[in-house]
Write a protein that holds these residues in place. Sequence first.
Motif, mmCIF file in Angstrom:
data_model
loop_
_atom_site.group_PDB
_atom_site.id
_atom_site.type_symbol
_atom_site.label_atom_id
_atom_site.label_comp_id
_atom_site.label_asym_id
_atom_site.label_seq_id
_atom_site.Cartn_x
_atom_site.Cartn_y
_atom_site.Cartn_z
ATOM 1 N N ASP A 274 -0.584 2.798 9.363
ATOM 2 C CA ASP A 274 -0.065 2.129 7.789
ATOM 3 C C ASP A 274 0.919 2.579 6.670
ATOM 4 O O ASP A 274 1.768 2.284 5.805
ATOM 5 C CB ASP A 274 -1.850 2.789 7.717
ATOM 6 C CG ASP A 274 -2.812 1.899 7.934
ATOM 7 O OD1 ASP A 274 -2.573 0.463 8.780
ATOM 8 O OD2 ASP A 274 -3.126 2.378 8.440
ATOM 9 N N ALA A 275 1.271 4.146 6.737
ATOM 10 C CA ALA A 275 2.218 4.771 6.827
ATOM 11 C C ALA A 275 3.633 3.899 6.572
ATOM 12 O O ALA A 275 4.140 3.888 5.550
ATOM 13 C CB ALA A 275 2.595 6.767 6.934
ATOM 14 N N ARG A 276 3.811 3.833 7.974
ATOM 15 C CA ARG A 276 5.932 3.197 7.798
ATOM 16 C C ARG A 276 5.024 1.710 7.148
ATOM 17 O O ARG A 276 6.324 1.077 6.516
ATOM 18 C CB ARG A 276 5.736 3.198 9.041
ATOM 19 C CG ARG A 276 5.884 4.074 10.169
ATOM 20 C CD ARG A 276 6.651 4.156 11.692
ATOM 21 N NE ARG A 276 6.396 5.500 12.043
ATOM 22 C CZ ARG A 276 6.896 5.044 12.818
ATOM 23 N NH1 ARG A 276 6.415 4.454 14.318
ATOM 24 N NH2 ARG A 276 7.347 6.966 14.358
ATOM 25 N N LYS A 277 4.609 1.102 6.815
ATOM 26 C CA LYS A 277 4.215 -0.547 6.736
ATOM 27 C C LYS A 277 4.124 -0.188 5.294
ATOM 28 O O LYS A 277 4.757 -1.223 3.943
ATOM 29 C CB LYS A 277 2.588 -1.418 6.965
ATOM 30 C CG LYS A 277 2.579 -2.473 6.315
ATOM 31 C CD LYS A 277 1.420 -2.955 6.712
ATOM 32 C CE LYS A 277 1.045 -4.585 6.260
ATOM 33 N NZ LYS A 277 -0.084 -4.663 6.587
ATOM 34 N N MET A 278 3.738 0.672 4.635
ATOM 35 C CA MET A 278 3.787 1.518 3.061
ATOM 36 C C MET A 278 4.813 1.545 2.831
ATOM 37 O O MET A 278 5.735 0.805 1.853
ATOM 38 C CB MET A 278 3.087 2.605 2.623
ATOM 39 C CG MET A 278 2.453 2.710 1.299
ATOM 40 S SD MET A 278 1.506 3.845 0.464
ATOM 41 C CE MET A 278 -0.004 3.151 1.319
ATOM 42 N N ILE A 279 6.184 2.312 4.022
ATOM 43 C CA ILE A 279 7.327 2.336 3.277
ATOM 44 C C ILE A 279 7.816 1.065 2.782
ATOM 45 O O ILE A 279 9.196 1.023 2.297
ATOM 46 C CB ILE A 279 7.583 3.793 4.133
ATOM 47 C CG1 ILE A 279 7.474 5.084 4.581
ATOM 48 C CG2 ILE A 279 9.120 3.703 3.956
ATOM 49 C CD1 ILE A 279 7.652 5.714 5.068
ATOM 50 N N ASP A 281 7.276 -1.722 2.749
ATOM 51 C CA ASP A 281 6.975 -2.876 1.362
ATOM 52 C C ASP A 281 7.098 -1.903 0.555
ATOM 53 O O ASP A 281 7.847 -3.081 -0.090
ATOM 54 C CB ASP A 281 5.157 -2.310 1.646
ATOM 55 C CG ASP A 281 4.930 -3.762 2.924
ATOM 56 O OD1 ASP A 281 5.437 -4.338 3.085
ATOM 57 O OD2 ASP A 281 3.336 -3.825 3.252
ATOM 58 N N GLY A 282 7.765 -0.814 0.267
ATOM 59 C CA GLY A 282 8.476 -0.373 -0.835
ATOM 60 C C GLY A 282 9.308 -0.922 -0.815
ATOM 61 O O GLY A 282 10.053 -0.621 -2.069
ATOM 62 N N ALA A 283 10.542 -0.128 0.603
ATOM 63 C CA ALA A 283 12.039 -0.784 0.749
ATOM 64 C C ALA A 283 11.947 -2.013 0.275
ATOM 65 O O ALA A 283 12.434 -2.169 -0.613
ATOM 66 C CB ALA A 283 12.037 -0.411 1.654
ATOM 67 N N VAL A 284 11.044 -3.002 0.915
ATOM 68 C CA VAL A 284 11.113 -3.977 0.354
ATOM 69 C C VAL A 284 11.107 -4.580 -1.102
ATOM 70 O O VAL A 284 11.991 -5.975 -1.503
ATOM 71 C CB VAL A 284 10.526 -5.359 1.407
ATOM 72 C CG1 VAL A 284 10.501 -6.525 1.289
ATOM 73 C CG2 VAL A 284 11.312 -5.252 2.945
#
Length: 287
Positions: A274-279, A281-284
């Motif tokens: 979940d943390a990597r997904k959030m990172i 999504d934020g970068a994109v």
Amino acid sequence: MTEKILTNKKHGMAMLIFFLLLMAAAIVMVVIGAMRNIIALILPGIVILCFIWIPMMGLKILKPQEALVLTLFGHYYGTLKGEGYYYVNPFCTGVNPAAKTRLSQSGDVKTLGVKATTGDNTTSIEVDTTGKKLSLKIMTLSNNRQKINDCLGNPVEIGIAVTWRIIDTAKAVFNVDNYKEYLSLQCDSALRNIVRLYPYDVAPNVNTTGDGVADEGSLRGSSEIVVRRIKEEIQKRVNEAGLEIVEARITYLAYAPEIAAVMLQRQQASAIIDARKMIVDGAVGMV
């Protein structure tokens, strides 16, 4: 069995005074008869003094929130409720099949410790002081933790505390063999039936309500709903025993030890994903 409250028996003090006066009169009769050698006074006085204890057995004392179920020659006589000094038929006997039953609960059995010393040996004896009276107070039952498989088959350890009280003394005494043991067994059974409908944590495609639609119910996240269903399930089972379930609460909830470590690793992996997904999504989103 229908409860019958005895409301016209609260005259124990008047009967006690009557018995004391009768005993005093019997003593006077014996003394005067012995002084004047009158057998007609001595014999009645001796008979009264020898048998006065029989009618005095009908004197009953109840404290607040206590009840006494009485039987007369095997038949249900009635129930005394509320504090006071009562007088009933001296041949009535109190009935409480659960008087000496010990459960993991508050307000269950009061004992009086007595120590007997003989030489160098000391023996402790517990004497039951509850008698045949039923407590009408709200009590708490806390059974041992149970290991139950949830709806996904994962073993879960869970414990509950149930607050309850007696509302119908006749049903509690006569409809079941031992209302305390009956309540304990019904709590365990109801807990098992409800817990197996829920996953420990939120899982996809799980229907916990029985309406055919998947929901997000879980033992960890829907504790209020779970305990409400447990309370309702227990109440349906103990209605015949004259008991009322006031509240049910989960006191312990965890995975069984054999899978706890694996589930912890799973939760950690899920948190990392979940943390990597959030990172990402934020970068994109920034791009």
